[in-house]
Write a protein that holds these residues in place. Structure first.
Motif, mmCIF file in Angstrom:
data_model
loop_
_atom_site.group_PDB
_atom_site.id
_atom_site.type_symbol
_atom_site.label_atom_id
_atom_site.label_comp_id
_atom_site.label_asym_id
_atom_site.label_seq_id
_atom_site.Cartn_x
_atom_site.Cartn_y
_atom_site.Cartn_z
ATOM 1 N N ALA A 94 -25.507 71.583 -34.506
ATOM 2 C CA ALA A 94 -25.562 71.617 -32.951
ATOM 3 C C ALA A 94 -26.220 70.327 -32.511
ATOM 4 O O ALA A 94 -25.750 69.543 -31.699
ATOM 5 C CB ALA A 94 -26.267 72.788 -32.563
ATOM 6 N N LYS A 95 -27.442 70.140 -33.089
ATOM 7 C CA LYS A 95 -28.124 68.930 -32.700
ATOM 8 C C LYS A 95 -27.322 67.448 -33.154
ATOM 9 O O LYS A 95 -27.393 66.472 -32.177
ATOM 10 C CB LYS A 95 -29.469 68.672 -33.441
ATOM 11 C CG LYS A 95 -30.403 69.763 -33.171
ATOM 12 C CD LYS A 95 -31.712 69.708 -34.066
ATOM 13 C CE LYS A 95 -32.758 68.477 -33.684
ATOM 14 N NZ LYS A 95 -33.408 68.880 -32.347
ATOM 15 N N GLU A 96 -26.640 67.553 -34.185
ATOM 16 C CA GLU A 96 -25.815 66.245 -34.477
ATOM 17 C C GLU A 96 -24.583 66.254 -33.232
ATOM 18 O O GLU A 96 -24.601 65.243 -32.867
ATOM 19 C CB GLU A 96 -25.196 66.530 -35.711
ATOM 20 C CG GLU A 96 -26.108 66.307 -36.978
ATOM 21 C CD GLU A 96 -26.344 64.788 -37.515
ATOM 22 O OE1 GLU A 96 -25.573 63.993 -36.809
ATOM 23 O OE2 GLU A 96 -27.504 64.685 -38.302
ATOM 24 N N LEU A 97 -24.146 67.309 -33.001
ATOM 25 C CA LEU A 97 -22.829 67.094 -32.092
ATOM 26 C C LEU A 97 -23.523 66.697 -30.769
ATOM 27 O O LEU A 97 -22.971 65.968 -29.747
ATOM 28 C CB LEU A 97 -22.280 68.530 -31.996
ATOM 29 C CG LEU A 97 -21.381 68.982 -33.318
ATOM 30 C CD1 LEU A 97 -20.999 70.465 -33.088
ATOM 31 C CD2 LEU A 97 -20.236 67.994 -33.656
ATOM 32 N N LEU A 98 -24.521 67.295 -30.398
ATOM 33 C CA LEU A 98 -25.157 66.995 -29.042
ATOM 34 C C LEU A 98 -25.582 65.688 -28.744
ATOM 35 O O LEU A 98 -25.337 64.894 -27.673
ATOM 36 C CB LEU A 98 -26.204 67.928 -28.692
ATOM 37 C CG LEU A 98 -26.111 69.462 -28.562
ATOM 38 C CD1 LEU A 98 -27.437 70.081 -28.559
ATOM 39 C CD2 LEU A 98 -25.456 69.805 -27.039
ATOM 40 N N ALA A 99 -26.025 65.003 -30.156
ATOM 41 C CA ALA A 99 -26.473 63.585 -29.720
ATOM 42 C C ALA A 99 -25.259 62.717 -29.821
ATOM 43 O O ALA A 99 -25.535 61.731 -29.297
ATOM 44 C CB ALA A 99 -27.230 63.211 -31.272
ATOM 45 N N SER A 130 -32.287 72.004 -23.948
ATOM 46 C CA SER A 130 -32.654 71.155 -23.394
ATOM 47 C C SER A 130 -31.589 69.784 -23.431
ATOM 48 O O SER A 130 -31.792 68.880 -22.526
ATOM 49 C CB SER A 130 -34.078 70.671 -23.716
ATOM 50 O OG SER A 130 -34.187 70.080 -24.982
ATOM 51 N N ALA A 131 -30.969 69.722 -24.596
ATOM 52 C CA ALA A 131 -30.101 68.837 -24.987
ATOM 53 C C ALA A 131 -28.477 69.089 -24.232
ATOM 54 O O ALA A 131 -27.663 68.490 -24.546
ATOM 55 C CB ALA A 131 -29.835 68.455 -26.123
#
Length: 373
Positions: A94-99, A130-131
């Motif tokens: 999820a963090k990769e995609l949001l970035a 928050s992202a």
């Protein structure tokens, strides 16, 4: 000097970080068309992810996800398990995609108010929201209702271990017109081999639930891919892997192994107290000779690999990937690596699980098996 659990956590984090940045040494190129395709802005090329080609020494890349120029931003649903070592995969994916600017919804099995959600990585979900991510909880078997009819371009099932669990999600995704279906499988499905390490295409256990899922989605989707990790390390993992070597708070080694530990054994064993660990300057009990080999990879590398499949779906379509580091390590080697990260000399105590009457699967975090490559 006494070492606290905080010291253990710090040392474990240092090991995990170092394993990704140092052990996964930079490489100048990739032999995998999937990993190298359509990515003009690769931020790092590393050897700690799996190649799509069944080569013994194929190299792969870790990249920061970039939006696919052809497909643009996508809406991705991550069906995430609520326990075990795989939960952290969905978090970092999820963090990769949001970035990269994609829209992300994380569906976690169970209820938001459950005790499990107090543990990592769930306790860190604020980093996702928050992202811009949306987080929901519920039963994947009723996925359509849980996501309130939202539409998605990509679905990743990072929860099911058999067809009973995955089929409802896959059937809903197909009916909803989802363009790409990804599945986190397991490297534990390979049959025993005299020619390690395992590569994609090697024989698998037909009775394994993950195998049934892979066959099903291959028949239902044109654009699908399956990823087979072994052991994940990295911050936020709620399953003992590297942490065990630093401060084995969740282990239950038998009394005979602890003869040299100078610790009252029976009471401590029953209460599973801290009995061993590098930062406590106590011996580390290793089953067998310690020369058994395993494979560990950083969860951020696997997350980057999954993101690549979203960015270049055509290149990943219809393929299975061993999501591991291309270098194996022995059990003894893991102790030495962790000790080096902590800056402490470690003593290893070898034991025969059968002779002391203990199930090595419960007393040690890694299985005695041939690793994939």
């Amino acid at each position: 000097m006494a070492f606290s659990s905080t010291a253990a956590a710090t040392a474990a984090a240092a090991f995990a970080s170092g394993h990704r940045s140092a052990a996964c040494r930079p490489s100048s190129k990739s032999s995998s068309s999937f990993l190298g395709a359509s990515f003009p802005r690769v931020s790092a090329v590393r050897r700690c992810a799996a190649s799509g080609a069944p080569a013994r020494r194929a190299v792969a890349v870790t990249v920061r996800a970039q939006a696919a120029s052809a497909g643009g931003k996508k809406s991705v649903l991550i069906v995430n398990t609520n326990g075990g070592g795989h939960a952290v995969i969905g978090f970092y994916f999820a963090k990769e995609l949001l970035a990269a600017g994609h829209a992300v919804t994380v569906l976690t099995v169970g209820e938001e108010g459950s005790d499990k959600m107090k543990k990592t990585p769930f306790s860190r979900f604020s980093e996702l929201t928050s992202a811009g991510a949306k987080t929901v909880w519920g039963d994947p078997a009723d996925v359509g209702a849980v996501v309130s009819g939202a539409s998605f371009d990509v679905v990743l099932d990072n929860n099911g271990k058999d067809l009973d669990a995955v089929k409802p999600v896959a059937d809903w995704a197909k009916a909803a017109g989802v363009g790409q279906f990804l599945f986190v499988s397991s490297a534990g499905i390979y049959t025993t081999s005299d020619e390690p390490p395992h590569v994609e295409g090697d024989a698998v256990k037909e009775s394994a639930g993950h195998v049934g899922v892979e066959k099903y989605i291959a028949g239902e989707f044109t654009n699908w891919a399956s990823f087979r990790p072994q052991y994940m390390i990295g911050s936020g993992n709620n399953k003992d892997c590297e942490e065990w070597f630093f401060d084995s708070k969740n282990t239950n080694p038998p009394a005979k192994i602890l003869a040299n530990f100078q610790i009252p054994t029976r009471t401590n064993l029953r209460k599973k107290r801290n009995l061993a660990g590098i930062v406590r300057k106590r011996p580390v009990p290793i089953p067998g000779s310690g020369m058994q080999i395993t494979n560990i990879a950083h969860v951020r590398d696997l997350a980057s690999m999954l993101a690549l499949a979203v960015e270049s779906p055509g290149a990943a379509a219809g393929k299975i990937f061993n999501s591991v580091c291309d270098r194996a390590v022995t059990f003894n080697g893991l102790v030495k690596m962790c000790a080096a990260a902590a800056g402490i000399d470690a003593e290893i105590v070898h034991y025969d699980p059968a002779a002391v009457g203990v199930d090595a699967k419960k007393a040690f975090p890694f299985r005695n098996m041939v690793p994939p490559h």
